[in-house]
Design a protein around this motif. Structure first.
Motif, PDB file in Angstrom:
ATOM      1  N   UNK A  10       0.797  -1.215   0.000  1.00 32.12           N
ATOM      2  CA  UNK A  10       0.000   0.000   0.000  1.00 32.12           C
ATOM      3  C   UNK A  10       0.831   1.267   0.000  1.00 32.12           C
ATOM      4  N   UNK A  11       2.140   1.149  -0.269  1.00 35.04           N
ATOM      5  CA  UNK A  11       3.037   2.309  -0.249  1.00 35.04           C
ATOM      6  C   UNK A  11       3.062   2.959  -1.628  1.00 35.04           C
ATOM      7  N   UNK A  12       2.008   3.666  -1.948  1.00 37.54           N
ATOM      8  CA  UNK A  12       1.919   4.347  -3.232  1.00 37.54           C
ATOM      9  C   UNK A  12       2.861   5.550  -3.255  1.00 37.54           C
ATOM     10  N   UNK A  13       3.370   5.869  -4.435  1.00 37.71           N
ATOM     11  CA  UNK A  13       4.308   6.968  -4.551  1.00 37.71           C
ATOM     12  C   UNK A  13       3.681   8.121  -5.329  1.00 37.71           C
ATOM     13  N   UNK A  14       4.135   9.328  -4.978  1.00 37.62           N
ATOM     14  CA  UNK A  14       3.627  10.541  -5.608  1.00 37.62           C
ATOM     15  C   UNK A  14       4.428  10.917  -6.842  1.00 37.62           C
ATOM     16  N   UNK A  15       5.710  10.538  -6.844  1.00 31.57           N
ATOM     17  CA  UNK A  15       6.579  10.814  -7.986  1.00 31.57           C
ATOM     18  C   UNK A  15       7.463   9.608  -8.248  1.00 31.57           C
ATOM     19  N   UNK A  16       7.956   9.510  -9.470  1.00 34.87           N
ATOM     20  CA  UNK A  16       8.816   8.386  -9.859  1.00 34.87           C
ATOM     21  C   UNK A  16       9.981   8.912 -10.687  1.00 34.87           C
ATOM     22  N   UNK A  17      11.165   8.363 -10.454  1.00 34.85           N
ATOM     23  CA  UNK A  17      12.338   8.728 -11.246  1.00 34.85           C
ATOM     24  C   UNK A  17      13.215   7.487 -11.431  1.00 34.85           C
ATOM     25  N   UNK A  18      14.016   7.543 -12.483  1.00 33.85           N
ATOM     26  CA  UNK A  18      14.932   6.437 -12.790  1.00 33.85           C
ATOM     27  C   UNK A  18      16.278   7.054 -13.160  1.00 33.85           C
ATOM     28  N   UNK A  19      17.333   6.668 -12.451  1.00 36.97           N
ATOM     29  CA  UNK A  19      18.633   7.293 -12.676  1.00 36.97           C
ATOM     30  C   UNK A  19      19.152   7.092 -14.093  1.00 36.97           C
ATOM     31  N   UNK A  20      18.837   5.951 -14.706  1.00 35.51           N
ATOM     32  CA  UNK A  20      19.338   5.694 -16.055  1.00 35.51           C
ATOM     33  C   UNK A  20      18.777   6.671 -17.082  1.00 35.51           C
ATOM     34  N   UNK A  21      17.756   7.430 -16.695  1.00 38.10           N
ATOM     35  CA  UNK A  21      17.206   8.462 -17.589  1.00 38.10           C
ATOM     36  C   UNK A  21      17.943   9.789 -17.453  1.00 38.10           C
ATOM     37  N   UNK A  22      18.917   9.865 -16.539  1.00 35.88           N
ATOM     38  CA  UNK A  22      19.479  11.168 -16.169  1.00 35.88           C
ATOM     39  C   UNK A  22      20.993  11.265 -16.372  1.00 35.88           C
ATOM     40  N   UNK A  23      21.528  10.406 -17.232  1.00 37.93           N
ATOM     41  CA  UNK A  23      22.977  10.429 -17.442  1.00 37.93           C
ATOM     42  C   UNK A  23      23.460  11.784 -17.937  1.00 37.93           C
ATOM     43  N   UNK A  24      22.690  12.440 -18.799  1.00 40.31           N
ATOM     44  CA  UNK A  24      23.089  13.747 -19.306  1.00 40.31           C
ATOM     45  C   UNK A  24      23.226  14.772 -18.199  1.00 40.31           C
ATOM     46  N   UNK A  25      22.317  14.696 -17.245  1.00 47.28           N
ATOM     47  CA  UNK A  25      22.361  15.630 -16.110  1.00 47.28           C
ATOM     48  C   UNK A  25      23.610  15.386 -15.264  1.00 47.28           C
ATOM     49  N   UNK A  26      23.947  14.118 -15.022  1.00 49.01           N
ATOM     50  CA  UNK A  26      25.128  13.815 -14.218  1.00 49.01           C
ATOM     51  C   UNK A  26      26.398  14.301 -14.923  1.00 49.01           C
ATOM     52  N   UNK A  27      26.441  14.151 -16.240  1.00 46.66           N
ATOM     53  CA  UNK A  27      27.609  14.612 -16.995  1.00 46.66           C
ATOM     54  C   UNK A  27      27.765  16.122 -16.885  1.00 46.66           C
ATOM     55  N   UNK A  28      26.643  16.837 -16.930  1.00 47.00           N
ATOM     56  CA  UNK A  28      26.703  18.296 -16.814  1.00 47.00           C
ATOM     57  C   UNK A  28      27.216  18.715 -15.443  1.00 47.00           C
TER      58      UNK A  28
END
Length: 447
Positions: free
Chosen positions: A65-83
């Motif tokens: 029953x632990x529903x989440x309000x937001x979802x993210x996945x690190x593999x979608x954010x490689x460009x951000x980490x590089x910056x």
């Protein structure tokens, strides 16, 4: 600023109860504060991350029953980490290192042998341009370390209280691997900053990471969140739980052991706190009772037997309306409130319903020790309709006719009617068994 927390598992194995305890505490904290709960998959470990584990994490959380309000996945954010890495390089806080794993291992061994802490010696900062060019020409690719300030790092932890680290006692952490992929120490900070996480609630194994990561937050000009580091859960024997080994996996508890979600939640919400562990039927009850200040510093132990006992207590308290659909899905389409109320005091798992469904709705081989006695009892059965008072009326008549009482009276009747020597109260079972079936069983027939 509204409260925002995150549960950030790596999809590299099955979630165990220690992982889910952290998810639950984060979720309860967010709901108590009126904030939001982020599920973030930290999946940059591409060798071990698997889609089936990611799906399993979501399934486990939904089951609880632990529903989440937001979802993210690190593999979608490689460009951000590089910056961000480029930003830190430009600021002189991220520097290239060319030591191999073997060379670093020898350095650590030497320092430990001298009785010194295995802190990186910053040799890479002393390399000349020619030395770096020589390494590059030889095919060596650098890993990148974050240059820590040698100043004190302090915070007030919601569980541990005041925490102090000396920057000089910490080793410059590797943030970027030789292959260019970012490591957890960087990605977690970038995600928490970008996604406006206000409170980081995680295991105490991350305390040293926090000291390092605070300096990364500061280097990025980001707000440093509030921290709470919970003692790690062990099994009943004091051994650590392992996602890789599947220790106490939520999947196994759900599918193999028949554990109810609220039994697990009731236990994990209070384990290691000053509150008594009692069954709760809704997460809202746990939210109302939650206070992270109640979490103690001692190591909490997860006892599977305690969970089973709590599971039984949850079922004993669960009303029919809450299980009607599940009973139908299990094949007990005719189960009604009278049946549920009769059998639930004897359940340890919901699957145990099957035994008592058989007793009340299917052929049972009676156990007859004294055929004359049970035949006499059969002849004294009153006419239907029956209710919960029928058992007392009938056994009083049998007692008067045979002189039997106590165990000598009740046990043979139970064995004949159910084929068992224990079970739910017969005043509740007898109307469900019905007169025709009872007569045949008392006469020694399988019915």
């Amino acid at each position: 600023m509204s409260v925002a927390v995150r549960f950030a598992p790596s999809p590299t194995g099955l979630l165990h109860v220690g992982n889910v305890r952290l998810a639950l505490v984060n979720w309860l904290f967010a709901r108590k504060q009126g904030g939001d709960f982020l599920l973030r998959l930290d999946d940059t470990d591409e060798e071990r991350s698997r889609p089936e584990y990611a799906a399993g994490i979501e399934e486990d959380l939904r089951w609880l029953g632990l529903t989440w309000d937001r979802f993210a996945r690190e593999s979608d954010r490689y460009g951000r980490y590089a910056a961000v890495a480029d930003q830190l390089k430009a600021a002189g806080r991220l520097y290239p290192c060319y030591e191999t794993a073997e060379e670093l291992s020898l350095k650590r061994a030497s320092l430990i042998g001298q009785g010194k802490p295995p802190i990186y010696d910053r040799a890479a900062l002393r390399l000349t341009d020619d030395a770096r060019a020589t390494y590059e020409a030889a095919g060596r690719k650098p890993h990148w370390r974050f240059k820590l300030e040698h100043t004190a790092v302090e915070w007030t932890d919601l569980v541990r209280g005041p925490v102090h680290f000396e920057g000089a006692a910490l080793s410059d952490p590797v943030l970027i691997r030789e292959d260019g992929r970012p490591l957890y120490t960087l990605t977690s900070v970038v995600d928490d900053a970008d996604l406006a996480i206000t409170h980081v609630i995680r295991g105490e194994d991350h305390v040293a990471n926090t000291a390092v990561q605070i300096q990364i937050w500061q280097a990025l000009g980001a707000a440093v969140p509030t921290f709470a580091h919970l003692p790690l859960l062990t099994d009943a024997g004091g051994q650590g739980l392992s996602k890789r080994l599947g220790s106490g996996s939520v999947k196994a508890l759900r599918e193999d052991e028949g554990i109810e979600p609220m039994a697990l939640a009731s236990l994990l919400a209070k384990l290691g706190t000053s509150d008594a562990i009692e069954p709760r039927l809704t997460l809202d009850e746990l939210v109302a009772e939650f206070d992270i200040a109640k979490v103690a510093r001692g190591t909490p132990k997860f006892d599977g037997e305690e969970l089973k006992r709590l599971n039984a207590r949850i079922l004993h308290l669960t009303p029919f309306d809450a299980v009607a659909g599940r009973l139908e899905a299990l094949g007990f389409a005719g189960a009604d409130a009278a049946f549920w109320d009769a059998v639930r005091p004897n359940l340890e798992t919901l699957a145990d319903v099957g035994e008592w469904w058989t007793v009340t709705h299917a052929p049972v081989a009676p156990v007859i020790g004294d055929a004359a006695f049970t035949a006499t009892a059969a002849g004294l059965l009153p006419d239907e309709p029956w209710d919960t008072a029928t058992w007392g009326t009938w056994t009083n008549a049998v007692k008067q006719a045979t002189g039997r009482k106590g165990k000598d009276l009740f046990l043979p009747l139970r064995q004949a009617l159910t084929g068992r020597d224990h079970g739910p109260e017969l005043k509740n079972l007898l109307p469900l068994i019905g007169r025709a079936r009872a007569v045949r069983r008392l006469s020694g027939e399988t019915a």
